[in-house]
Design an enzyme around this catalytic site. Structure first.
Site, PDB file in Angstrom:
ATOM      1  N   LYS A 193       0.833  -1.192   0.000  1.00 26.14           N
ATOM      2  CA  LYS A 193       0.000   0.000   0.000  1.00 26.14           C
ATOM      3  C   LYS A 193       0.870   1.245   0.000  1.00 26.14           C
ATOM      4  CE  LYS A 193      -3.880   2.040   2.630  1.00 26.14           C
ATOM      5  NZ  LYS A 193      -4.803   1.829   3.773  1.00 26.14           N
ATOM      6  N   SER A 218      -9.474   2.395   2.688  1.00 27.98           N
ATOM      7  CA  SER A 218      -8.485   3.009   1.831  1.00 27.98           C
ATOM      8  C   SER A 218      -7.510   2.022   1.213  1.00 27.98           C
ATOM      9  CB  SER A 218      -7.701   4.061   2.641  1.00 27.98           C
ATOM     10  OG  SER A 218      -6.988   3.453   3.709  1.00 27.98           O
ATOM     11  N   SER A 231     -10.166   0.034   6.843  1.00 27.80           N
ATOM     12  CA  SER A 231      -9.477   0.275   5.581  1.00 27.80           C
ATOM     13  C   SER A 231      -8.983  -0.984   4.891  1.00 27.80           C
ATOM     14  CB  SER A 231      -8.295   1.222   5.801  1.00 27.80           C
ATOM     15  OG  SER A 231      -8.723   2.427   6.370  1.00 27.80           O
TER      16      SER A 231
END
Length: 451
Positions: free
Chosen positions: A80, A165, A189
């Site tokens: 990420k 996210s 997330s």
């Protein structure tokens, strides 16, 4: 007492498995890694299969906008875009971090010269980073989109959201561009994108997976790092590589199921039926109906998240307000508007939540299905959010396992929240969910198009 039975057992989804351009893509991460270690598989062949899939599907999915120029041979994974990877910038989905010298605390602007210690631990176990996954601008907002790289699309239906996210991370695993993905979870997330993309995602116990962190995080323990994988055993493989050590799992004292946190959360009936059926089939008489006492937890969590945003991102809003999106500006403004008394009250609720014994609490991962982008009803999505903030407030690990698909062919995720240190025990329960569910295979190629 068992959880309420569903009104009707959901019909199995019969969509045929999609043809794969390379048979390697059908193998599990653990099988690929085992073959690599034994010499039965060549690392360059595996890398090239992932890169070919990336070139084929990512122009549509847009999960991995930052690519390693010459990935090393090994098991392809993604990271990420919050951790440093040598040779790539750490942008957090922000034009500020990409085009300006501005950087956030503890993060590297422009190109990183060294990788985060967590990334290096994964590489030491034979995993090879092929790129970094897309995130919302400064990790704020319900959709994985930003002005720097654009939106990430759901591999099950590219007109729909992949959540946020860690949306790029979940989409990269679901679409077969990586076997495993690093994710980061604060208030859902990892778990919401895992549910939307039909993959496994684990919010780990705070402190279990060390990585570079904001040096002065105003809410320690909210944000954790964890694995995203196609199945539970692949997630366990990545967890063992991420965590230097795993504590002894606490015994599972009780398992409770709540479809809606005692009426606090509206849940789509299709989601509720699929989850209830799978829980009854997998766990049977071991599970009881539960109504956890979590009054005020979500509201306190939202306040603490806003305060955190104001502390961490307030300077960016002050300097570059005209270059930042509405979501992060609103979150910072909300944090700055909190009175000292309200912030103290939120911290007190957080402290009490961390002392609460939830046992193992099973819920739907989210109350709504993936929505068509762009989102036009934030209220309906926000109403489901308390399902994922419970674990954040309690300081607990939480696992999302795909448990079925709707009549429209969209994946549904089941969430299992466990006691601190119970990460492996949750994965073991997750295996039981996988044994009884009906799910199409992965990876999913974006053959629906955008319409």
């Amino acid at each position: 007492m068992s959880p309420p039975a569903p009104h009707a057992q959901p019909a199995p989804h019969t969509q045929p498995a999609q043809a794969l351009p390379n048979a390697l893509l059908a193998l599990s991460a653990r099988e690929v890694l085992a073959r690599l270690r034994s010499g039965r598989l060549d690392g360059e062949e595996v890398r090239d299969a992932a890169l070919a899939q990336l070139a084929s599907v990512d122009p549509v999915i847009n999960a991995v906008p930052l690519r390693v120029a010459s990935p090393r041979p090994g098991l392809p994974i993604t990271v990420k875009d919050v951790l440093d990877v040598a040779g790539l910038p750490t942008t957090l989905g922000s034009l500020l971090c990409s085009a300006h010298s501005y950087s956030l605390p503890g993060r590297t602007p422009r190109v990183a010269s060294t990788s985060d210690p967590l990334v290096r631990r994964l590489e030491a176990q034979g995993m090879a980073v092929i790129g970094k996954t897309n995130v919302p601008e400064l990790l704020s907002g319900p959709e994985t989109t930003n002005d720097l790289f654009g939106p990430t699309r759901n591999p099950w239906n590219t007109a729909l959201s992949c959540g946020a996210s860690s949306g790029g991370a979940a989409a990269s695993v679901a679409s077969g561009t990586s076997w495993l993905a690093h994710g980061e979870d604060t208030a859902g997330s990892i778990r919401i994108p895992a549910a939307f993309c039909g993959v496994v995602g684990l919010r780990t116990t705070p402190g279990l997976v060390p990585a570079a962190a904001f040096p002065e995080d105003p809410v320690p323990g909210f944000t954790v790092h964890g694995p995203i994988a196609r199945d539970v055993d692949d997630a366990l493989l990545m967890l063992r590589a991420m965590a230097p050590s795993q504590p002894a799992a606490p015994p599972v004292s009780r398992i409770g199921y709540s479809a809606d946190l005692g009426g606090r959360v509206p849940v789509d009936p299709a989601i509720a039926d699929i989850c209830a059926h799978v829980v009854a089939a997998a766990l049977g008489d071991r599970v009881e109906a539960a109504s956890p006492q979590v009054d005020g937890w979500h509201e306190a969590c939202v306040d603490l998240l806003a305060h955190r945003a104001a502390v961490l991102h307030g300077p960016a809003v002050d300097r570059f307000s005209d270059r930042l999106g509405a979501s992060i500006r609103a979150e910072v403004e909300a944090g700055r508007s909190l009175s000292p008394a309200r912030l103290a009250a939120a911290r007190a609720v957080h402290a009490k939540a961390q002392r609460t014994d939830l046992g193992v609490l099973v819920t739907p991962a989210f109350g709504v299905l993936p929505w068509r982008m762009p989102l036009d009803d934030l209220g309906a999505v926000a109403a489901s959010w308390p399902l994922t903030t419970v674990a954040t407030m309690a300081g607990c690990p939480a696992l999302v396992v795909p448990c079925g698909v709707t009549a429209e062919g969209l994946p549904v995720g089941l969430q299992l929240i466990g006691p601190p240190g119970g990460d492996v025990a949750l994965l073991e329960l997750g295996r039981e969910i996988e044994r009884v569910r009906t799910m199409p295979g992965l990876p999913r190629s974006p053959n629906w198009g955008v319409s």
